[in-house]
Design a protein around this motif. Structure first.
Motif, short mmCIF file in Angstrom:
data_model
loop_
_atom_site.label_atom_id
_atom_site.label_comp_id
_atom_site.label_asym_id
_atom_site.label_seq_id
_atom_site.Cartn_x
_atom_site.Cartn_y
_atom_site.Cartn_z
N SER C 145 0.85 -1.18 0.00
CA SER C 145 0.00 0.00 0.00
C SER C 145 0.89 1.22 0.00
O SER C 145 1.72 1.38 0.89
CB SER C 145 -0.91 -0.02 1.23
OG SER C 145 -1.83 1.02 1.15
N TYR C 147 1.66 4.85 0.70
CA TYR C 147 1.11 5.82 1.65
C TYR C 147 1.97 7.06 1.65
O TYR C 147 3.18 6.99 1.89
CB TYR C 147 1.06 5.17 3.03
CG TYR C 147 0.53 6.04 4.14
CD1 TYR C 147 -0.38 7.07 3.88
CD2 TYR C 147 0.90 5.83 5.46
CE1 TYR C 147 -0.88 7.86 4.90
CE2 TYR C 147 0.40 6.60 6.49
CZ TYR C 147 -0.50 7.61 6.21
OH TYR C 147 -0.99 8.38 7.22
N ILE C 153 -2.95 10.60 1.43
CA ILE C 153 -3.51 9.60 0.54
C ILE C 153 -2.76 8.28 0.68
O ILE C 153 -1.58 8.25 1.01
CB ILE C 153 -3.46 10.03 -0.94
CG1 ILE C 153 -2.05 10.47 -1.32
CG2 ILE C 153 -4.46 11.11 -1.23
CD1 ILE C 153 -1.90 10.77 -2.79
N LYS C 154 -3.49 7.23 0.44
CA LYS C 154 -2.86 5.92 0.30
C LYS C 154 -3.76 5.05 -0.56
O LYS C 154 -4.96 5.32 -0.71
CB LYS C 154 -2.60 5.28 1.66
CG LYS C 154 -3.76 4.69 2.38
CD LYS C 154 -3.33 3.73 3.47
CE LYS C 154 -2.63 4.35 4.65
NZ LYS C 154 -3.50 5.18 5.49
N GLN C 155 -3.15 4.05 -1.16
CA GLN C 155 -3.92 3.13 -1.98
C GLN C 155 -3.20 1.80 -1.97
O GLN C 155 -1.98 1.74 -2.12
CB GLN C 155 -4.03 3.66 -3.42
CG GLN C 155 -4.62 2.70 -4.42
CD GLN C 155 -6.06 2.32 -4.09
OE1 GLN C 155 -6.89 3.19 -3.85
NE2 GLN C 155 -6.34 1.03 -4.05
N ASP C 156 -3.97 0.73 -1.76
CA ASP C 156 -3.35 -0.59 -1.82
C ASP C 156 -2.88 -0.87 -3.23
O ASP C 156 -3.51 -0.47 -4.21
CB ASP C 156 -4.36 -1.67 -1.40
CG ASP C 156 -4.51 -1.75 0.11
OD1 ASP C 156 -3.97 -0.86 0.79
OD2 ASP C 156 -5.15 -2.70 0.60
#
Lengths: 211, 87, 328, 557
Positions: C145, C147, C153-156
């Motif tokens: 993820s 980060y 913001i974060k996204q896997d």
């Protein structure tokens, strides 16, 4: 808040025990059904995400063998239901025979299922060592894996049911169950049997009839 | 045999439903195909639960338990479909 | 911020500021909702202490209206914030079309970034200020993820599927970047930094770290090395669909449906060539699952994309070229 | 030693006088004296003895899980990897999670206090299926032994969530064994839940209709529903993980065409409701304690009762809020975010109603009530930070950071464990027949509250600053907060050890307790302490509502 009521006997009354046992069994069956619920979810999920591939993979299954097995299992369920009825009527002999008939039909189901597996194995459609030659596409292999897990888990349940029926029939023969007073000992395994049947009723379209 | 007279029609109905679902699977129903087969399966399950398991005669609590199982299964299926359907 | 006891993280984008506003406003609401509980418990514990004389006459035991109102009113207030936060979230999932795209490959335990010009970076990401940046991310092994705390913001980053993340940083600096999804042994040290530069500095950085070839050119080289050109180029002996101009366009499949030829489709077609075969072609393409790495796939995609931009007007989209044609 | 005294603070207040129950007239042998052999304990079907077996068992696992936490907190004192290797740290937190979730939090209150109290509270002689109850304890230990085996054979490094494809394809360590352990203990949960539901439905004493059930029973009913309906999904999912690892099924592995998000959906379908399995019994305990503390009926009985059911029902619909940044569709995110806010409503009702219960009460500050008030405070913070996490845009920032860690520890540890200790201090005289030193109880309650806040409040800040969870090598700027947190954890650790000492001391040297040492209502207080083997000599006839204190009577008259 309370005062002592007329003292009932220490052992709970039969009606209470009857209700408790049936209710407990009902909850257990609901719980068992959700065990398969996880597998249904997986099937629905892949049907949505990879609809085309799942349909193609489903078409490879032996639809009519599955239908035949459904008939066998429905018939066994009928025998089980009749066994419960005759247990309530106190007919020990008939109950015993019906239980064994249902168990035998269950065994027939397993034999047919095994035959189906070996057909699939021969076709190279079974994802086991040496058997998955035709499963080139990952998604058809995946579908057959789910098929194997779901039918395998169902077969395990059915085997337990057969064991329960044979054991119950033995206990009738052994006179450790007396009918009609011990009818719960018959009703509870038949309830389990019907659940296994219901699971198959949902598994059949979910696996074989994806069109 | 006791009860055979009552249960035989149920059994025949179950076989008829099986024939229905088999037949429907050959029809070009497209997206409706799973709906039809699920509906037929639900009908069969209802027959088994109602007549073979005699849930219609047993107490409300037992019916509630079985219904809760089916209902929760439906919740699991529907809610986990939200993500793949809208992805 | 960097004092003895840090309290509030830095902001490096307008989006971060808007998230912080939401957090502050919502915190104010929950303080309003919870303060009565804390204060009244203490007050009641003192006032109505057992054995202490106090006015205890006519206590209520139930009041449906009171109970309903303290169930419903907080909920309605919270719904306002639900709409607010959901809007922000939807915005985060709709990257602008003009964004500068950077390819990201995650693997145990490092981050690899690829700029369109061919510049590659590991565990460091250079971006210009004031520009919409879109990260196309994929993992080579487990779920990671990405980060970026200063951007909130974060996204896997998933194996087998592209996910995206976009932002517009506005404050130059070097900030922390970490992996937020537990990914195995060295998860703790799978970090790095994001370097936000003024556009001039960024161009300078791009130039100094420029490689011989752009990402698309690297893809072109791979296209030849893997033998893709043997089938997919116009004069090859085996019939395969030409890839010129295909990117971003709908492709008719042989099961009657159509898909948009995006990065995900191209990737899947290289790894699972027989899953979605273009209409009119036989499924004969071999899989490249064990040959191409995620970085290779990104380069190949960039190459195919470059074909699209080069020829999108001139070359017609070739579908159904020949009945005896072959794989996608 | 200041022993627990009931008369000194009563003043003018007269608790409800119980009409003399039949069994107090002549001495009946207590369940503790009904047999002294090991066999009489290990083969017992008495729900009270099984409760004590569970008490010992969960305490054992609590300290093992706590030890893992202690090691982690020491390691986190510095930003470098010094005490533990990366791998070692991963194994420590995985073990901490697995043990605390499945071997302490889920069985703690239901299996100890639920087991002990539900039959007593509803006026039954035992649970509906006493042998099944014992079986469930053995299954619990079978799962426990597998876990201990995992522990001595080196542990697992997947985190308690077993996310694929890390767990199925990449992790070293004994994943199959750990999954088997949880798989097994799931059956223990299902059987306990089943037993409770059937007992509550069919074993209530005459007159004990649903509106007269103590709220403790309502909450346990809701808990049991979740146990029975959610656990099987986890069971099948873990079986698939094991099969995936052993045979490469590929259902959750993208390299084989599977989807890792499907695993997360199935896992959280169980594991989010499991949060309510852990906290609903805590809410159950606190409803009892607040009523007893204020010596007043719980404000809005039906709202509180139905809020338990509502939490259980809506709790099934919110699981994907663990997946807002997982790559799930944003529309699914919006749906689940909304439902997560809805589930806060019934929890809010409970908290406001407890506060209203204290109004115009006769509030005692004995240890159980201090624990209850501590619970309310920590639960409010935990619950409201849960709302923050349900906000999509905010969750994107704080998801998988220490903010989440702090949030669920406020609910699980601040909430459930406080309630557990509250219950222990409230019903200890009933369970053992001995009073304990109240002073030390009060000290423990305050220490737990202070130590807890010092441990976990800094973690909210850490998380908001962007410290990811499951990190033991971290940025220098976070050190001060981590040191604060570890300091708090030390206080907390000692506070958890204290009761072990004084409660065990009281077991031998405490003053014998009367039937109703707190002077409160409830059927369990009408039998001697400790209760005799079959609880009630005569099944009581219930004629009044629960918490039938003075005020209630005034109002009705």
């Amino acid at each position: 808040m309370s005062r002592a009521a007329a003292s009932p006997p220490l052992v709970p009354p039969a009606k209470q025990e009857h209700d408790a046992t049936l209710f407990g069994m009902g909850i257990f069956l609901a719980s068992e059904f959700l065990l398969f619920g996880g597998l249904f979810t997986i099937l629905v999920f892949y049907r949505i995400v990879h609809g085309h591939e799942v349909v193609e993979a489903s078409k490879e299954l032996h639809l009519w063998i599955g239908a035949l097995n459904t008939v066998v299992l429905l018939t066994s369920s009928l025998a089980a239901a009749l066994a419960a009825k005759s247990a309530k009527d106190g007919d020990q002999r008939l109950t015993q025979r019906l239980l064994l008939a249902a168990a035998a039909l269950g065994a027939v189901f397993l034999v047919i299922k095994a035959g189906e597996y070996s057909l699939e194995y021969g076709d190279g459609m079974l994802p086991v060592p040496g058997g998955g030659g035709q499963l080139v596409e990952p998604l058809s292999r995946l579908f057959m894996n789910i098929y194997l897990v779901a039918t395998g888990l169902h077969a395990v349940h059915l085997t337990i049911g057969i064991g329960l029926f044979v054991f119950t029939a033995f206990r009738i023969w052994h006179r450790s169950i007396r009918l009609p007073q011990d009818q719960l000992s018959i009703v509870v395994p038949t309830l389990y049997w019907h659940l296994v049947d219901i699971v198959w009723i949902f598994l059949y379209p979910a696996l074989y009839l994806q069109r | 045999m006791p009860g055979l007279r009552a249960l035989l029609p149920v059994y025949v109905a179950l076989l008829a439903l099986l024939a229905t679902t088999l037949g429907a699977s050959y029809l070009p129903l497209g997206g409706w195909s799973p709906v039809v087969s699920t509906a037929v399966a639900l009908a069969k399950a209802a027959l088994i639960a109602g007549f073979f398991m005699e849930l219609r005669l047993e107490g409300a609590a037992l019916r509630l338990a079985v219904f809760a199982g089916l209902f929760m299964c439906a919740i699991l299926l529907v809610m986990s479909s939200v993500d793949p359907l809208t992805r | 911020m960097s004092g003895f006891l840090p309290f509030w993280p830095e902001q490096a984008s307008a989006y971060a500021a808007s998230v912080d506003r939401l957090v502050l406003a919502f915190s104010a609401l929950i303080i309003v909702l919870s303060a009565p509980v804390f204060l009244l418990i203490i007050a009641f514990a003192i006032k109505y202490r057992r054995g202490k004389p106090a006015d205890r006459s006519h206590p209520m035991n139930r009041n449906v209206w009171v109970e309903t109102s303290w169930a419903v009113i907080p909920f309605l207030l919270i719904l306002i914030f639900y709409v607010w936060s959901t809007q922000l979230y939807f915005g985060l999932h709709r990257p602008p079309a003009d964004a500068l795209e950077i390819e990201v490959v995650a693997k145990q335990w490092m981050w690899k970034f690829q700029h369109a010009g061919g510049q590659g970076e590991i565990n460091e990401l250079h971006v210009p200020t004031g520009t919409n940046i879109k990260l196309n991310m994929i993992s080579q092994d487990v779920i990671h993820s990405l980060y970026l705390p200063v951007l909130r913001i974060k996204q896997d980053v998933l194996p087998g599927r592209y996910t995206t993340l976009w932002f517009n940083a506005d404050k130059p600096g070097t900030y922390r970047m970490t992996c937020a999804e537990f990914c195995g042994t060295d998860h703790s040290v799978m970090g790095g930094s994001i370097v936000v530069q003024e556009p001039d500095g960024f161009s300078l950085w791009l130039e100094t770290s420029a490689t011989d070839s752009t990402l698309a050119a690297q893809g072109a080289a791979l296209f030849r090395r893997f033998g893709c050109s043997g089938c997919h180029e116009p004069h090859s002996s085996v019939r395969a669909p030409s890839l010129a101009g295909i990117y971003g366009q709908p492709v008719a499949l042989n099961n009657g449906t159509a898909v948009i030829a995006d990065a995900q489709y191209i990737r899947d077609s290289i790894l699972l060539p027989n899953a979605q075969v273009a209409a009119g072609y036989a499924p004969i393409m071999p899989t490249f699952a064990n040959v191409a790495t995620e970085s290779d796939l990104i380069a190949l995609t960039a190459y195919i994309q470059s074909l699209a931009t080069d020829n999108s007007r001139s070359a017609p989209i070739p579908t159904n070229i020949a009945p005896e044609g072959t794989a996608p | 030693m200041s022993a627990l005294s009931k008369t000194s603070e009563d003043g003018s207040i007269i608790g409800l006088e119980h009409e003399p129950a039949g069994e107090t007239r002549h001495e009946r042998e207590s369940y503790l004296r009904a047999g002294h052999t090991l066999r009489s304990w290990l083969l017992t079907t008495d729900h009270k003895r099984i409760a004590l077996l569970y008490l010992v068992s969960v305490t054992f696992f609590f300290f093992i899980g706590g030890l893992a936490a202690a090691i982690m907190r020491v390691d986190l004192l510095t930003p470098e990897a010094d005490l533990l290797t990366n791998e070692g740290y991963n194994r420590a937190f995985t073990l901490h999670g697995v043990i605390m979730v499945w071997f302490f939090l889920i069985p703690s209150i239901p299996n100890v206090f639920g087991n002990f109290l539900i039959p007593l509270m509803i006026g039954a002689r035992d649970l509906a299926f006493p042998r099944l109850n014992l079986l469930s304890w053995y299954i619990y230990w079978l799962g426990g032994l597998f876990t201990l085996w995992v522990l001595v054979s080196g542990g697992v490094d997947t985190g308690w969530t077993f996310y694929t494809p890390l767990s199925s394809m990449f992790a070293q360590g004994n994943v199959v064994m750990a999954a088997t352990a949880v798989f097994i203990v799931g059956f223990s949960s299902i059987l306990t839940g089943l037993n409770f539901i059937v007992t509550i439905h069919t074993m209530r004493a005459p007159g004990m209709h649903w509106g007269r059930l103590p709220l403790f029973v309502w909450s346990h009913y809701a808990t049991s529903v979740i146990l029975v309906l959610a656990t099987p999904v986890l069971t099948v999912t873990l079986a698939l993980i094991a099969a995936e690892r052993l045979f490469g099924l590929g259902i959750f592995d993208p390299a084989l065409g599977g989807d890792p998000l499907l695993y997360q959906h199935l896992f959280w379908f169980y594991s989010h409701p499991a949060v309510y399995i852990m906290v609903l019994p805590g809410l159950a305990v606190v409803s009892e304690l607040v009523a007893a503390a204020a010596r007043k009926p719980v404000f809005g009985y039906w709202f509180v009762a139905y809020s338990s059911i509502a939490i259980a029902a809506i709790g099934f619909l919110v699981w994907a809020h663990h997946m807002f940044v997982s790559g799930m569709s944003m529309y699914a995110g919006a749906v689940f975010s909304f439902l997560s806010l809805v589930v806060a409503v019934p929890s809010g009702i409970k908290v406001y109603n407890w506060t209203a219960t204290l109004w115009k009460g006769h509030i005692s500050l004995d240890p159980p009530f201090l624990f209850a008030m501590g619970f309310i405070g920590l639960f409010v913070v935990g619950g409201l930070t849960g709302l923050i996490l349900a906000m999509l845009a905010v969750d994107v920032h704080v998801h998988d950071t220490y903010f989440v860690v702090a949030h669920f520890h406020y609910i699980m540890v601040g909430g459930t464990v406080s309630a557990y200790f509250g219950a222990l201090h409230f019903w200890w005289p009933k369970m053992t027949g001995r009073l304990y030193p109240v002073f030390w109880g009060r000290v423990t309650a305050v220490m737990i509250f202070v130590g807890f806040n010092l441990t976990f409040f800094p973690q909210f800040i850490l998380g908001f600053l962007g410290m990811p969870r499951r990190y033991h090598v971290y940025d220098q700027q976070f050190q001060v907060l981590h040191v604060l947190s570890s300091t708090g954890a030390t206080i907390l650790g000692f506070a958890y050890l204290f009761p072990l000492i004084y409660l065990l001391y009281a077991l031998r040297h405490g003053t014998p307790a009367s039937a109703n040492p707190w002077d409160v209502t409830g059927l369990e207080w009408t039998v001697p302490s400790p209760p005799p083997k079959h609880n009630f000599e005569r099944i009581p006839l219930v004629t009044r509502k629960p918490y039938d204190y003075e005020v209630e009577k005034e109002e009705q008259s």
